[in-house]
Design an enzyme around this catalytic site. Structure first.
Site, mmCIF file in Angstrom:
data_model
loop_
_atom_site.group_PDB
_atom_site.id
_atom_site.type_symbol
_atom_site.label_atom_id
_atom_site.label_comp_id
_atom_site.label_asym_id
_atom_site.label_seq_id
_atom_site.Cartn_x
_atom_site.Cartn_y
_atom_site.Cartn_z
ATOM 1 N N GLU A 153 4.448 12.655 9.825
ATOM 2 C CA GLU A 153 4.877 11.413 9.751
ATOM 3 C C GLU A 153 5.472 10.796 11.240
ATOM 4 O OE1 GLU A 153 4.361 8.855 7.040
ATOM 5 O OE2 GLU A 153 2.936 10.528 6.485
ATOM 6 N N ASN B 36 5.957 5.942 13.549
ATOM 7 C CA ASN B 36 4.890 6.983 13.001
ATOM 8 C C ASN B 36 3.815 7.425 13.804
ATOM 9 O OD1 ASN B 36 5.578 4.889 10.216
ATOM 10 N ND2 ASN B 36 6.147 6.971 10.210
ATOM 11 N N LEU C 164 0.836 -1.142 -0.057
ATOM 12 C CA LEU C 164 0.089 -0.157 0.013
ATOM 13 C C LEU C 164 0.648 1.253 -0.120
ATOM 14 C CD1 LEU C 164 -2.536 -1.206 2.606
ATOM 15 C CD2 LEU C 164 -2.984 -0.950 0.248
ATOM 16 N N HIS D 148 11.181 7.933 4.538
ATOM 17 C CA HIS D 148 11.215 8.694 5.996
ATOM 18 C C HIS D 148 12.780 8.996 6.315
ATOM 19 C CE1 HIS D 148 7.163 6.854 7.380
ATOM 20 N NE2 HIS D 148 7.015 8.160 6.880
ATOM 21 N N VAL E 175 10.019 1.037 -0.913
ATOM 22 C CA VAL E 175 10.358 -0.082 -2.002
ATOM 23 C C VAL E 175 10.106 -1.499 -1.510
ATOM 24 C CG1 VAL E 175 12.372 -1.000 -3.183
ATOM 25 C CG2 VAL E 175 12.048 1.423 -2.984
ATOM 26 N N ALA E 176 10.426 -1.706 -0.274
ATOM 27 C CA ALA E 176 10.059 -3.049 0.110
ATOM 28 C C ALA E 176 8.451 -3.454 0.323
ATOM 29 C CB ALA E 176 10.807 -3.208 1.727
ATOM 30 N N SER E 177 7.877 -2.511 0.594
ATOM 31 C CA SER E 177 6.489 -2.613 0.758
ATOM 32 C C SER E 177 5.888 -2.935 -0.512
ATOM 33 C CB SER E 177 5.743 -1.433 1.153
ATOM 34 O OG SER E 177 4.244 -1.284 1.043
ATOM 35 N N TYR F 94 3.403 3.410 -1.334
ATOM 36 C CA TYR F 94 4.139 4.098 -2.678
ATOM 37 C C TYR F 94 5.187 4.921 -2.439
ATOM 38 C CZ TYR F 94 5.035 6.313 -7.216
ATOM 39 O OH TYR F 94 5.526 6.713 -8.242
ATOM 40 N N GLY F 95 6.491 4.406 -2.496
ATOM 41 C CA GLY F 95 7.527 5.144 -2.267
ATOM 42 C C GLY F 95 8.472 4.311 -1.243
ATOM 43 N N CYS G 7 11.568 1.519 12.777
ATOM 44 C CA CYS G 7 10.037 1.795 12.693
ATOM 45 C C CYS G 7 9.249 1.283 13.748
ATOM 46 C CB CYS G 7 9.797 1.199 11.197
ATOM 47 S SG CYS G 7 10.419 1.777 9.925
#
Length: 448
Positions: free
Chosen positions: A174, A110, A21, A250, A26-28, A23-24, A371
Site C-alpha cells: 500500500e 498510496n 468501495l 493504514h 469507515v469514512a468511505s 471495506y475497512g 493521504c
C-alpha cells in the site's frame, strides 16, 4: 549539499465520487452513495498545496488517473465503443463501473514507496509503485502511476523506478501509507520504517479478524531489497490487529513520523517498546536522536483518532527547526482531540503549532492531509532534475484553479457515472493537464 522533503499532493480527479468501495475504511463506507462535489474537492486540495508553498515548503503536484478506466472494463468482457462499454457496464454490473470511476488515486500516499539517495546502495532516489491489490478499484492504478512518476522523475542518473510487486495477496503493498523515514537531516542516511498488518508466510504474527490487513511483511521486505537498503537502516513493525479491526486500515491513520520524531497512538503497534528501542538504536548509530510522542488512549481513544484523522496529518519541520502539524477540520470539531492538541502545543514540546484545513470532500471519502501527499526527500541536484512543471508556484496554482473551474462538475452521484459525456470531459481535462504540468503522454487515451 542542502536537502529538503518535498510533498507531492495528489490532484483530485474529475470523477471524485463516494462509491463506498473501501471495506475497512469507515469514512468511505459510511458516506457511500452520497453526492460529491469534485470541483470543491479539487479546490480544497489545491488550497492546501498553496498554503504550504506560502509557508516556505517545497510543494509539488501529482496528476490524477484517467477515469472511468475503459480499458479495465474491456478486460472484464465489455465491448464496443467507449460509450457502449460504459453503458453496458452501467446496465449489467454497476459496481464495476463505479470501481472504474474511483478517484482514490488522489491519495498519493498510496502511490508508491520512496527511498532517498542517502539510504540506497546506488545513491539514487528509488520509487516502487504500490500494487494496491487488496482493492480492485485501486489495483488498476499502478501502470498509470508508474508513467506519471516516470515523467516527473525522468533523469535516470538520479532516479530509479521499480514496477509494482506481484499482484497477489502475499505481496500486498500500500505504498508510503505504511512507510516513513527517520533522519537527523533529509540529506543524511536515515532509518526507513516499514509497518505491516500481517505476514503472508509466518504464522507467528497475528492477523486482524474483521477487516483485511492490506500490507504484508513480505511486501515491505521486497521493497527494501529493491531499493538497496542496508539492514542497519531498516526497521519493520507490526500494526496492532485490533486497531485494524477498529478502522485503522493504514498505519498513517494511527501514526505519523518526520525527522527524528514519531507521533503515534498508544495502541498503534504490537511490541511497541521493542520497536522504539530498535528505532532509537539504529538512528543513534547514524548520529540521530530518535524521539517519540505517544498519545494515551485515556485522552484520545482509537475511535476518536479514526473519526478525526488526528494521525493522518502532516508533520513538517520548519526553517527554524520547530515542527508544525497539519490536521483536518474534523480534529477541531472533536472535543477530546482538540483538547489534546491544545495541550500538546502549549507544553513547549516538539510540536509547536497546529494548522487546520478544510478537506471535507476528501475526508468524507476516507482520506485526510497525509493521504493526499507523497513525500520525496531530495538534495539540490535531484530537485533541479525534477520536472519543473510539477513544482507548485503561484502562477501554477492560478492556472490549476482555472483549469478545475473550467472542467469539473459541482456535483456527482453514482447515476452520473453512466453518462459517456463524463469520460469525454475527463479526457479533455487530463489532456490539457498534461500540457500544463509538462508530463507528455502518460494516459492510455494519449498512448493508444
Amino acid at each position: 549539499m542542502k536537502s529538503c522533503e518535498v510533498n507531492f499532493d495528489g490532484l483530485v480527479g474529475p470523477t471524485h465520487n463516494y462509491g463506498g468501495l473501501s471495506y475497512g475504511n469507515v469514512a468511505s463506507q459510511s458516506n457511500s452513495q452520497q453526492s460529491s462535489n469534485p470541483k470543491e474537492a479539487a479546490l480544497q486540495g489545491l488550497a492546501k498545496m498553496k498554503a504550504l508553498m506560502e509557508m516556505g515548503f517545497v510543494q509539488g503536484v501529482l496528476a490524477p488517473q484517467e477515469r472511468p478506466d475503459v480499458a479495465a472494463l474491456r478486460s472484464l468482457g465489455f465491448a464496443g465503443t467507449d460509450a457502449q462499454v460504459i453503458q453496458q457496464a452501467a446496465k449489467q454490473a454497476m459496481p464495476l463501473l463505479v470501481a472504474s470511476c474511483s478517484a482514490s488515486s488522489m491519495w498519493v500516499a498510496n502511490a508508491a514507496t520512496v527511498s532517498p539517495s542517502a539510504d540506497t546502495a546506488d545513491g539514487r532516489v528509488h520509487f516502487t509503485a504500490a500494487n494496491l491489490n487488496c482493492k480492485y478499484h485501486r489495483s488498476i492504478e499502478h501502470p498509470t502511476t508508474s508513467r506519471v512518476l516516470g515523467a516527473m522523475f525522468a533523469d535516470q542518473k538520479h532516479f530509479a523506478h521499480h514496477a509494482a510487486l506481484p499482484a497477489v495477496a502475499q505481496f500486498g503493498d500500500e505504498g508510503a501509507a505504511n512507510h516513513t523515514r527517520f533522519c537527523r537531516d533529509y540529506g543524511e542516511a536515515g532509518v526507513e520504517f516499514f509497518v505491516f498488518g500481517r505476514s503472508a508466510f509466518d504464522t507467528r504474527y497475528p492477523a486482524p479478524q474483521k477487516y483485511p490487513a492490506r500490507q504484508t511483511l513480505e511486501a515491505s521486505q521486497a521493497v527494501a531489497r529493491l531499493h538497496g537498503l542496508r539492514d542497519g537502516g531498516v526497521v519493520y513493525a507490526q500494526q496492532n490487529p485490533a486497531v485494524i479491526d477498529a478502522g485503522v486500515f493504514h498505519n498513517d491513520v494511527i501514526a505519523v513520523g518526520n525527522g527524528e520524531v514519531l507521533f503515534y497512538h498508544e495502541d498503534a503497534f504490537l511490541n511497541t517498546e521493542q520497536m522504539l528501542g530498535e528505532l532509537q538504536g539504529k538512528l543513534g548509530k547514524l548520529g540521530g536522536n530518535f524521539q517519540s510522542i505517544c498519545v494515551p488512549r485515556a485522552q484520545v481513544g482509537v475511535e476518536d483518532a479514526v473519526r478525526s484523522y488526528l494521525f493522518n496529518s502532516q508533520l513538517l519541520t520548519r526553517a527554524d527547526g520547530s515542527m508544525l502539524l497539519i490536521v483536518p477540520e474534523e480534529c477541531r470539531a472533536n472535543e477530546r482531540v482538540w483538547q489534546y492538541l491544545q495541550g500538546l502545543t502549549s507544553s513547549g514540546g516538539l510540536i509547536r503549532e497546529v494548522k487546520v484545513f478544510d478537506l471535507k470532500q476528501s475526508m468524507q471519502n476516507g482520506g485526510g492531509p497525509a493521504c493526499l501527499r507523497l513525500r520525496v526527500a531530495l538534495n539540490e541536484t535531484e530537485l533541479a532534475a525534477v520536472n519543473p512543471g510539477v513544482i507548485m508556484t503561484a502562477p501554477l496554482y492560478d492556472t490549476l484553479t482555472q483549469w478545475v473551474d473550467k472542467h469539473y462538475r459541482d456535483s456527482l452521484r453514482e447515476t452520473d457515472l453512466a453518462d459517456p459525456q463524463l469520460l469525454l470531459e475527463c479526457r479533455t481535462a487530463l489532456d490539457e493537464l498534461t500540457q500544463i504540468l509538462k508530463l507528455g503522454s502518460v494516459y492510455p487515451f494519449q498512448i493508444n
